[in-house]
Write a protein that holds these residues in place. Structure first.
Motif, short mmCIF file in Angstrom:
data_model
loop_
_atom_site.label_atom_id
_atom_site.label_comp_id
_atom_site.label_asym_id
_atom_site.label_seq_id
_atom_site.Cartn_x
_atom_site.Cartn_y
_atom_site.Cartn_z
N ILE A 49 -1.18 20.52 -14.12
CA ILE A 49 -2.20 19.28 -14.64
C ILE A 49 -3.20 19.92 -15.30
O ILE A 49 -3.02 19.25 -16.76
N GLU A 50 -3.00 21.42 -14.55
CA GLU A 50 -4.33 21.75 -15.89
C GLU A 50 -4.18 22.35 -17.10
O GLU A 50 -4.29 22.72 -18.19
N ARG A 51 -2.88 22.35 -17.84
CA ARG A 51 -2.04 22.37 -19.11
C ARG A 51 -2.42 21.37 -20.30
O ARG A 51 -2.72 22.07 -21.28
N GLY A 52 -3.19 19.91 -19.85
CA GLY A 52 -3.39 18.89 -20.04
C GLY A 52 -4.48 18.29 -20.33
O GLY A 52 -4.65 17.56 -20.78
N ALA A 90 0.82 -1.13 -0.51
CA ALA A 90 0.20 0.10 -0.02
C ALA A 90 1.29 1.57 -0.19
O ALA A 90 2.01 0.80 0.30
N LEU A 91 0.59 2.57 -0.57
CA LEU A 91 1.01 3.15 -0.67
C LEU A 91 0.86 4.45 0.14
O LEU A 91 -1.15 4.06 1.06
N THR A 92 0.75 5.49 1.41
CA THR A 92 -0.22 6.68 2.23
C THR A 92 0.19 6.97 1.91
O THR A 92 1.73 8.45 1.28
N GLY A 93 -0.65 8.15 1.96
CA GLY A 93 -0.91 9.54 1.68
C GLY A 93 0.20 10.56 1.98
O GLY A 93 1.12 10.67 3.12
N ALA A 94 0.39 11.03 1.25
CA ALA A 94 1.55 12.48 1.60
C ALA A 94 1.17 13.45 0.99
O ALA A 94 0.95 13.67 -0.36
N PRO A 95 2.06 14.97 1.05
CA PRO A 95 1.90 15.77 0.64
C PRO A 95 3.46 15.73 -0.49
O PRO A 95 4.13 15.28 -0.69
N VAL A 96 2.63 16.13 -1.39
CA VAL A 96 3.11 15.74 -3.54
C VAL A 96 3.21 16.72 -3.61
O VAL A 96 2.53 17.59 -3.76
N HIS A 97 3.99 17.73 -4.74
CA HIS A 97 4.65 17.88 -5.83
C HIS A 97 3.97 18.06 -7.39
O HIS A 97 4.66 16.64 -7.72
N ALA A 98 3.46 17.78 -8.47
CA ALA A 98 3.82 17.79 -9.57
C ALA A 98 4.84 18.52 -9.50
O ALA A 98 5.10 19.77 -10.48
N CYS A 99 6.44 17.61 -10.51
CA CYS A 99 7.01 18.64 -11.37
C CYS A 99 6.56 18.65 -12.73
O CYS A 99 6.92 19.66 -13.21
N ASP A 100 6.05 18.23 -13.77
CA ASP A 100 5.60 18.28 -14.13
C ASP A 100 4.37 17.58 -14.95
O ASP A 100 3.20 17.04 -13.91
N LEU A 101 3.41 17.93 -15.89
CA LEU A 101 1.44 17.82 -16.67
C LEU A 101 1.50 16.30 -16.24
O LEU A 101 1.63 16.29 -15.76
N ARG A 102 1.91 14.86 -16.67
CA ARG A 102 2.43 14.24 -16.68
C ARG A 102 2.31 13.04 -14.95
O ARG A 102 2.38 12.35 -14.23
N ALA A 103 3.94 13.82 -14.76
CA ALA A 103 4.06 13.82 -13.13
C ALA A 103 3.03 13.95 -12.48
O ALA A 103 2.93 13.38 -11.63
N GLY A 104 2.26 14.94 -12.09
CA GLY A 104 1.53 15.22 -11.81
C GLY A 104 0.19 14.58 -11.43
O GLY A 104 -0.29 13.56 -10.93
#
Ligand code: EPU
Length: 430
Positions: free
Chosen positions: A397-400, A361-375
Motif C-alpha cells: 500500500i505504501e508503494r502508492g 454487513a462485513l465483519t472485521g478480520a485479519p487480512v493480507h494486502a496482496c498488492d497495492l490496490r487490493a491492499g
C-alpha cells in the motif's frame, strides 16, 4: 512487521487532500534523464515507488536536491553510470521507463526486467516493438532488457500497439523525443498520466502532439532544456477515498483533484446511490442511504480504471443485490477475493468475471494486502466492517498511497499502524 489496525463502522467526515499522481511521477522522474539541465518537479507524492526511482537515478549519477516535501531538482547533465542496479529495478514496475529514457538519450540501455504488482502476465513486447521500429536492437537475456542503437541515435518510427498499453505508450514517447524525425504511436493509451508526461516533455522543449488521443506524433528535437513542472493529482488515490466514503458512509470533500479525470469513477458511484458534487478542483462525496448494485467493467481510459477494480468491489460487497464485475485489462486481478471472503463477502470468480452478492454487513478480520490496490480495498472494507480488521502486507500500500493512515484518520477513521513482533507474524503466516 507493521500492520494497519482498523476499528470499522465509523462514517468519514471532513476533507482529504490528494497527492501527485504515482503513475505520472514514476515516468516523469526517469524522463529527466533526457534533459540537459535542471528539472524542477513539483507535487511529487511521498511514496516508496518514487523513493526507489529517485534512488535509481541517483545511482546513475543524477544530482538530486530536495527543495521541499513535494519538490525536487534533478540534474542529469553528468550521468556517469548507465547500468541500472538489479536490486532497485526489480522492485518496481516503472523501472522499464529507464529503457526508453536511456536509449533516447545515450542510444544504449541495460535495465533489469521490472517488478511491480503480480497481476498475471506482464509482457513488454509492445515496448520492444516500438524501440525496434525506431532502429534499436533489443534483446532480453540474463534478466536484463538490453537495447542498443547501432548509429547511436534512434530514428523516428511508426508503431501500432496491438493492445492499449500505458507503459508502452509512455516508453516509446520517452525514446522518441530526441530521435531523428517523426515517431507515430497508433492505438496509444489516453490516461491522464500520458498527457502529463507529454506536457512535462513539451515544457522542456519536446514536440509531442496528440497525447490524450489514440494517435500520438512525436517530432524529435536535438535537445531538451531544464524547467519546472508540477505533476497532476492522483486520479486513483482520489477514487480510492471516494470509494471509502461510499463504503463507510459520511461526507468528505476530496481536494486537489481534476474532477474530469474522475468522471469514470463518479458515474459508477452515482449509479450506486452515492452523491458526488463536482467543484473546481474538488469533489464532495456523500453517502447515507443504501448502496445500489451495479455492473462494472474495467477498460483503458476513459473507461472505468482497472486500478479501481478492487476498491469498487469492496463497495459492491455491501450493495443491495448482485453485481457483476468484469476485468478488462489484466489476466489476474482477483487474488484478493479470498481475503474479502474472510470478512463475510459473497463473491464467485470465473476467469475475468466476479459475481458479488451484496451482504448487509462485513465483519472485521485479519487480512493480507496482496498488492497495492487490493491492499487499499482491504482498508476500505475494514473501514466499513463491524469490528476490528488488521491488514498486513502494507508495504504494498505504501508503494502508492502517501500517508494513507493520516489522511483517513483526519476524516474520523479509527485506523493506526501497529508493529507486531516478527515471531507473531511468522506464526500467523504459518
Ligand atoms: N501488455 C502486453 N504487452 C506489452 C504491454 C502490455 O501484452 O508490451 C498488456 C498487459 O499484459 C495488460 C495490458 O496490456 O494486459 C495493459 O497493460 P499496460 O501496459 O497498460 O500496463 P502497465 O503500463 O504495465 C500501468 C500501471 C498499472 C495499471 C496499468 C493499466 C504504472 C507503473 N503501472 O501498468 O498500475 O494497472 O497501467 O492502467 O503506470 C497500479 O498503479 O496499481 C498499477 C498496477
Amino acid at each position: 512487521m507493521t500492520k494497519y489496525h482498523i476499528q470499522g463502522g465509523k462514517p468519514l467526515r471532513g476533507s482529504i487532500t490528494i497527492s501527485g499522481a504515482k503513475n505520472a511521477a514514476v515516468a516523469i522522474i526517469p524522463a529527466a534523464l533526457l534533459v540537459d539541465g535542471v528539472c524542477r518537479i513539483e507535487n511529487i507524492p511521498q511514496i516508496s515507488d518514487v523513493t526507489l526511482i529517485l534512488q535509481i537515478l541517483q545511482e546513475l549519477g543524477a544530482d538530486i536536491r530536495t527543495v521541499n516535501r513535494t519538490t525536487v531538482d534533478i540534474d542529469c547533465s553528468h550521468i556517469r553510470n548507465r547500468q541500472v542496479p538489479y536490486e532497485l529495478a526489480r522492485k518496481i514496475r516503472a523501472s522499464y521507463y529507464l529503457v526508453g529514457a536511456l536509449l533516447g538519450r545515450f542510444g544504449w540501455a541495460e535495465v533489469p526486467l521490472p517488478g511491480g504488482c503480480d497481476l498475471g502476465g506482464r509482457p513488454i513486447d509492445q515496448h520492444v516493438k516500438g524501440f525496434v521500429s525506431m532502429g534499436a536492437d533489443v534483446d532480453v537475456r540474463s534478466g536484463l532488457i538490453c537495447a542498443k542503437v547501432p548509429g547511436g541515435r534512434l530514428a523516428g518510427g511508426q508503431v501500432y500497439l496491438d493492445m492499449v498499453s500505458v507503459g508502452a505508450t509512455m516508453n516509446i514517447m520517452l525514446a522518441a523525443v530526441l530521435a531523428d524525425g517523426m515517431t507515430i504511436i497508433e492505438n496509444a493509451a489516453k490516461e491522464p498520466h500520458i498527457v502529463d508526461l507529454a506536457n512535462f516533455l513539451n515544457s522542456m522543449g519536446a514536440n509531442i502532439m496528440g497525447a490524450g488521443t489514440d494517435v500520438i506524433k512525436i517530432r524529435g528535437v536535438k535537445q531538451l532544456r531544464g524547467g519546472a513542472y508540477s505533476i497532476i493529482p492522483d486520479q486513483i488515490e482520489a477514487g480510492t477515498y471516494m470509494a471509502a466514503v461510499a463504503a463507510a458512509g459520511g461526507d468528505v470533500l476530496i481536494q486537489n483533484v481534476i474532477p474530469k479525470h474522475l468522471d469514470c469513477i463518479t458515474a459508477k458511484l452515482v449509479e450506486m446511490g452515492v452523491e458526488v458534487e463536482e467543484l473546481d478542483d474538488a469533489v464532495r462525496v456523500r453517502r447515507s442511504g443504501p448502496i445500489s448494485r451495479t455492473n462494472v467493467k474495467t477498460m483503458p481510459y476513459p473507461g472505468f480504471p482497472t486500478d479501481m477494480q478492487p476498491q469498487i468491489a469492496a463497495v459492491l460487497c455491501l450493495a443491495n443485490g448482485t453485481s457483476v464485475l468484469t476485468e478488462g485489462v489484466w489476466d489476474s486481478r482477483y487474488r484478493y477475493v479470498d481475503e474479502f471472503r474472510r470478512m463475510g463477502a459473497h463473491i464467485q470468480v470465473d476467469g475475468k468475471v466476479a459475481v458479488i452478492e451484496g451482504v448487509p454487513a462485513l465483519t472485521g478480520a485479519p487480512v493480507h494486502a496482496c498488492d497495492l490496490r487490493a491492499g487499499a480495498a482491504m482498508v476500505i472494507a475494514g473501514l466499513a466492517a463491524q469490528g476490528v480488521t488488521e491488514v498486513d502486507g502494507i508495504y504494498h500500500i505504501e508503494r502508492g498511497y502517501e500517508n494513507l493512515v493520516g489522511k483517513l484518520a483526519g476524516v474520523g477513521a479509527d485506523i493506526r499502524t501497529i508493529t507486531v513482533p516478527d515471531e507473531d507474524a511468522k506464526s500467523q503466516a504459518g
